[in-house]
Write an enzyme that holds these catalytic residues in place. Structure first.
Site, short mmCIF file in Angstrom:
data_model
loop_
_atom_site.label_atom_id
_atom_site.label_comp_id
_atom_site.label_asym_id
_atom_site.label_seq_id
_atom_site.Cartn_x
_atom_site.Cartn_y
_atom_site.Cartn_z
CG HIS A 184 -3.92 -1.41 -1.86
ND1 HIS A 184 -5.04 -2.11 -2.27
CD2 HIS A 184 -4.29 -0.68 -0.78
CE1 HIS A 184 -6.05 -1.83 -1.46
NE2 HIS A 184 -5.63 -0.96 -0.55
CG PHE A 240 -5.78 6.42 10.35
CD1 PHE A 240 -5.11 7.62 10.17
CD2 PHE A 240 -7.12 6.45 10.71
CE1 PHE A 240 -5.76 8.83 10.35
CE2 PHE A 240 -7.79 7.66 10.89
CZ PHE A 240 -7.10 8.85 10.71
CG HIS A 284 -9.26 0.36 -0.67
ND1 HIS A 284 -8.70 0.06 0.55
CD2 HIS A 284 -10.61 0.39 -0.47
CE1 HIS A 284 -9.65 -0.08 1.46
NE2 HIS A 284 -10.82 0.13 0.87
CB SER A 317 3.16 -0.72 8.52
OG SER A 317 2.06 0.14 8.60
CG MET A 373 -11.26 3.36 1.97
SD MET A 373 -9.75 3.24 2.94
CE MET A 373 -8.54 3.35 1.64
CG MET A 429 -8.24 7.14 2.69
SD MET A 429 -7.28 7.14 4.22
CE MET A 429 -6.64 5.47 4.19
CG MET A 484 -11.70 -3.07 4.55
SD MET A 484 -10.14 -2.65 3.75
CE MET A 484 -9.22 -1.92 5.12
CG ASP A 495 -5.08 2.31 0.94
OD1 ASP A 495 -6.08 1.60 0.75
OD2 ASP A 495 -4.01 1.87 1.40
CG ASP A 547 -6.24 -3.04 2.80
OD1 ASP A 547 -5.19 -2.83 3.42
OD2 ASP A 547 -6.85 -2.17 2.16
N GLY A 595 -3.16 -4.36 8.60
CA GLY A 595 -2.45 -5.03 9.68
C GLY A 595 -1.78 -6.33 9.29
CB SER A 631 -0.91 0.02 1.24
OG SER A 631 -1.46 1.32 1.36
C1 DX5 Z 1 -6.54 1.20 5.53
C2 DX5 Z 1 -6.02 0.96 4.14
C3 DX5 Z 1 -4.95 -0.06 4.09
C4 DX5 Z 1 -3.74 0.33 4.88
C5 DX5 Z 1 -2.85 -0.86 5.09
O1 DX5 Z 1 -7.47 2.22 5.50
O2 DX5 Z 1 -7.06 0.54 3.29
O3 DX5 Z 1 -4.59 -0.34 2.75
O4 DX5 Z 1 -3.01 1.35 4.29
O5 DX5 Z 1 -1.79 -0.45 5.89
P1 DX5 Z 1 -1.14 -1.44 6.96
O6 DX5 Z 1 -0.62 -2.61 6.20
O7 DX5 Z 1 -0.08 -0.60 7.58
O8 DX5 Z 1 -2.23 -1.83 7.91
ZN ZN Z 2 -6.55 -0.32 1.23
#
Ligand code: DX5
Ligand code: ZN
Length: 217
Positions: free
Chosen positions: A31, A145, A66, A200, A68, A35, A139, A33, A177, A179, A6
């Site tokens: 990926h 975040f 993705h 991360s 959001m 938002m 998810m 993200d 997706d 953690g 990501s």
């Molecule tokens: C969360 C995102 C994820 C996120 C994953 O809102 O959709 O893609 O960035 O990040 P990690 O792998 O650090 O949880």
């Molecule tokens: Zn995502």
């Protein structure tokens, strides 16, 4: 197992180099993200940054957006124009957004269409759409975040989706997706996931190639 780092976790000061670094480390997809500060409590980047990433990487790089955002239908043409290969929208917008039409428009434009569900959303809400999607994203954190802890209770949704895929003879991929790192990847794989998003644990790893290799095993 496909691994999709990501870009949310990358160093935004040098996003082009970061995209290339992920690909060199063995990323299958990137990926992205998106938002809007309304559907989730954070603002990341929009279609112009997605288009810039598109121009930064080889043409055959698979870009997974993705969304959001509250109005994925309204913004869909801009993400298609930005050259996204997969565009995933949230099932929680059912009612406010014509999800069937948005998924169909995505595919009609030649992109893959994905449907996302949040940890608190019953997996049964995806049933009316399973024949119309290329991917379902489960998810494993509340979106908004990076860097949150994996929620193992969502794994049962992956089991359910895998069963539905078999019994209905469908072909969609199952993505997870949130953690996810080398410690969580075996749980996801055993549940039936085909693609793991990792922010991360990839961009912030001491050795990204090694982290990706471990997650793929
Ligand atoms: C969360 C995102 C994820 C996120 C994953 O809102 O959709 O893609 O960035 O990040 P990690 O792998 O650090 O949880
Ligand atoms: Zn995502």
């Amino acid at each position: 197992m496909l691994i999709a780092p990501s870009m949310l976790a990358c160093d935004f000061r040098r996003i082009e180099e970061e995209a290339k670094r992920a690909l060199k480390a063995g990323a299958d997809w990137l990926h992205l993200d998106v938002m809007d500060g309304a559907f989730v409590d954070n603002i990341s980047f929009g279609p112009d940054v997605c288009a810039a990433i598109r121009k930064s990487v080889p043409d055959d790089t698979f870009l997974d957006a993705h969304l959001m955002i509250n109005a994925p239908d309204h913004y869909l043409p801009r993400f298609l124009k930005a050259g996204m290969n997969l565009i995933s929208i949230h099932v929680e917008r059912e009612g406010a957004v014509d999800l069937h039409a948005t998924l169909a428009a995505t595919r009609a434009a030649g992109a893959k269409a994905g449907l996302v569900l949040n940890p608190a959303t019953p997996v049964q809400l995806t049933l009316p759409y399973l024949a119309e999607v290329d991917l379902v994203l489960v998810m494993s954190v509340v979106p908004g975040f990076g860097g949150q802890s994996f929620m193992p209770e969502v794994l049962q949704k992956v089991h359910f989706l895998r069963e539905q895929r078999t019994t209905q003879s469908l072909r969609f991929l199952i993505q997870m997706d949130g953690g996810i790192g080398p410690a969580q990847a075996p749980l996801c794989r055993n549940a039936g996931a085909d693609c793991l998003v990792a922010g991360s644990s990839t961009f912030r790893a001491a050795d990204m190639a090694e982290a990706i290799r471990q997650m793929r095993m």
